[in-house]
Design a protein around this motif. Sequence first.
Motif, PDB file in Angstrom:
ATOM      1  N   SER A 314       0.833  -1.206   0.000  1.00 32.17           N
ATOM      2  CA  SER A 314       0.000   0.000   0.000  1.00 32.17           C
ATOM      3  C   SER A 314       0.867   1.255   0.000  1.00 32.17           C
ATOM      4  CB  SER A 314      -0.896   0.013   1.236  1.00 32.17           C
ATOM      5  OG  SER A 314      -0.102   0.169   2.407  1.00 32.17           O
ATOM      6  N   PRO A 315       0.309   2.394  -0.397  1.00 31.32           N
ATOM      7  CA  PRO A 315       1.090   3.637  -0.334  1.00 31.32           C
ATOM      8  C   PRO A 315       1.644   3.918   1.062  1.00 31.32           C
ATOM      9  CG  PRO A 315      -0.890   3.972  -1.639  1.00 31.32           C
ATOM     10  CD  PRO A 315      -1.006   2.605  -1.041  1.00 31.32           C
ATOM     11  N   MET A 336       7.446  11.149  -2.707  1.00 34.57           N
ATOM     12  CA  MET A 336       6.222  10.422  -2.383  1.00 34.57           C
ATOM     13  C   MET A 336       5.398  11.182  -1.346  1.00 34.57           C
ATOM     14  SD  MET A 336       5.739   6.381  -1.675  1.00 34.57           S
ATOM     15  CE  MET A 336       4.080   5.673  -1.718  1.00 34.57           C
ATOM     16  N   VAL A 337       6.065  11.825  -0.385  1.00 38.14           N
ATOM     17  CA  VAL A 337       5.351  12.638   0.600  1.00 38.14           C
ATOM     18  C   VAL A 337       4.596  13.767  -0.091  1.00 38.14           C
ATOM     19  CG1 VAL A 337       5.630  14.264   2.510  1.00 38.14           C
ATOM     20  CG2 VAL A 337       6.875  12.104   2.540  1.00 38.14           C
ATOM     21  N   GLU A 338       5.237  14.401  -1.059  1.00 44.41           N
ATOM     22  CA  GLU A 338       4.620  15.545  -1.738  1.00 44.41           C
ATOM     23  C   GLU A 338       3.352  15.168  -2.496  1.00 44.41           C
ATOM     24  OE1 GLU A 338       7.713  17.150  -4.155  1.00 44.41           O
ATOM     25  OE2 GLU A 338       8.864  17.950  -2.456  1.00 44.41           O
ATOM     26  N   MET A 339       3.314  13.958  -3.031  1.00 46.39           N
ATOM     27  CA  MET A 339       2.125  13.545  -3.798  1.00 46.39           C
ATOM     28  C   MET A 339       1.269  12.543  -3.044  1.00 46.39           C
ATOM     29  SD  MET A 339       3.807  11.000  -6.673  1.00 46.39           S
ATOM     30  CE  MET A 339       4.820  12.277  -7.386  1.00 46.39           C
ATOM     31  N   TYR A 340       1.546  12.372  -1.753  1.00 42.12           N
ATOM     32  CA  TYR A 340       0.904  11.300  -0.991  1.00 42.12           C
ATOM     33  C   TYR A 340      -0.618  11.467  -0.918  1.00 42.12           C
ATOM     34  CZ  TYR A 340       0.184   7.804   2.636  1.00 42.12           C
ATOM     35  OH  TYR A 340      -0.233   6.705   3.328  1.00 42.12           O
ATOM     36  N   ASP A 341      -1.100  12.699  -0.853  1.00 39.60           N
ATOM     37  CA  ASP A 341      -2.543  12.917  -0.759  1.00 39.60           C
ATOM     38  C   ASP A 341      -3.289  12.464  -2.002  1.00 39.60           C
ATOM     39  OD1 ASP A 341      -1.328  14.950  -2.214  1.00 39.60           O
ATOM     40  OD2 ASP A 341      -2.911  16.389  -1.750  1.00 39.60           O
ATOM     41  N   ALA A 342      -2.572  12.282  -3.114  1.00 39.84           N
ATOM     42  CA  ALA A 342      -3.222  11.870  -4.355  1.00 39.84           C
ATOM     43  C   ALA A 342      -3.110  10.362  -4.593  1.00 39.84           C
ATOM     44  CB  ALA A 342      -2.595  12.602  -5.545  1.00 39.84           C
ATOM     45  N   LEU A 343      -2.381   9.645  -3.741  1.00 43.40           N
ATOM     46  CA  LEU A 343      -2.179   8.212  -3.960  1.00 43.40           C
ATOM     47  C   LEU A 343      -3.315   7.387  -3.394  1.00 43.40           C
ATOM     48  CD1 LEU A 343       1.640   7.970  -3.150  1.00 43.40           C
ATOM     49  CD2 LEU A 343       0.557   8.105  -5.395  1.00 43.40           C
TER      50      LEU A 343
END
Length: 343
Positions: A314-315, A336-343
Motif C-alpha cells: 500500500s502507499p 512520495m510525501v509531496e504527492m501522498y494525498d493523491a495516492l
Amino acid sequence: MTSIDQSPEVVAFIREALGLSPDARADDVAVLYQAMEIELPLQPDIVFKDGDRLYFVEVKSNVTSIDTIGRMQLLRELWYRRRSNWHPVELVIAAKTIRSREEQLARELSIQIVKLPWTLGPPLQPEFKPSKSRITSEKSWKIVSRLLKEKSTSIRQLALQENVSYGWAHKTIEMLMSQGIAKKNNSYVQIGDVKKLLNGIAWERPMKNLSLAEIPVSFGDSIPAAKDISSMLSEQNVPFAFTGYTAGGLYTGYAVRQDAVYLYLDKKNLDLFTEFFKTSSYEPDRSSIRAWIYAPDRDVYTDTRQKEGITVVSPAQSLLDLAGFGYSAMDLTKAMVEMYDAL
C-alpha cells in the motif's frame, strides 16, 4: 580522491545506497591487490566486500566524465582477464553530479550510479529523541500516514478514518508534537517538520533490520523482473509484495534503481523463491540483478495494489519502508510525501 570523499559519512552513505548487508566491509585497495597477487594500473577509490562479491567504487567530487566510465570499464575487463576465477565485481560510480548522457552510458555498461547529496548532513539519531511510543508501530503509523494524506484535520477524524481509538490517536499526536514533528492550530493538527518525521522513521525502523536475503536473479531490468516474479508467485499462491524503490518508483513515476528489486516474502517461502529465480552461477556476460527480500514485521499483504502488473504494498507501507532506507532513498521518499494525498 580528496580527503573529504573518504569521510566516514560518505563511505556510510555509499554502503547504504548499495543496500549492502551489515557484514559488508570496506577493504583497503592496496592490501586487497597484494592478497590476491594482482597488479593493475588502475585502482578504485573504495572496495566493499559483501559475501563473495566485490564492489569497486569510484568517488567523484566534480562532474563525472566519459573518461571515468572508460577507466572503470577497463578496470573490470583487466580484473576478469587476470582473476576470472576470483570474486565477481560490481562497478559503482558515486558522484554529486552526472549528466544524463553519461548516466545512461554507465547503466548500459552495468555500472551502478550512486548520487551523493551536496551536503550529507549530521547523523540521524541526534535529530530524533527516543520515546516509549513508536511512530512506526502499526497503529501509530495509521494515524501518521492519514495525517500526511489529509494534511490538516482533527484528532477525532484521524481516529474515525483509521478505526483506532481516540485515546490512541491523541497519544500519537501528542508524541509527534513533543518531537517537534506535528503542530496544532486550534482543533486541527498537521505535520510541521517532514524531515524530522522521516529521520525518526529511519531511526526507529531501518529496513536493513528486516533484511532476509539478497538473491541474484536472471533479469536485465527491475520492472520486467518484478512483473515475472509477481506472475509466478501469484500462480503459486505465495504471499508477497514489492516495496522499497520498486514500489516507490511505481507510485511516483520516478525512474529509480534498475539493478535491484525489493519485496516482502515470508521466510518459509525463501527456498521456493531461490529455486525459481536464483541464477545458477555468476556469468559476467549474463544479465542479472539482485532481489532484496525482507521479512514482514506486520501485515503487508492485505492492502496491496497492482501497478503495471506488479503487486506492491500500500502507499502507506511503501512510504514507511522508503523512509526506513534513510538518506539513500531520501529524494524518492520526499517525492512520495509531496504527492501522498493523491495516492
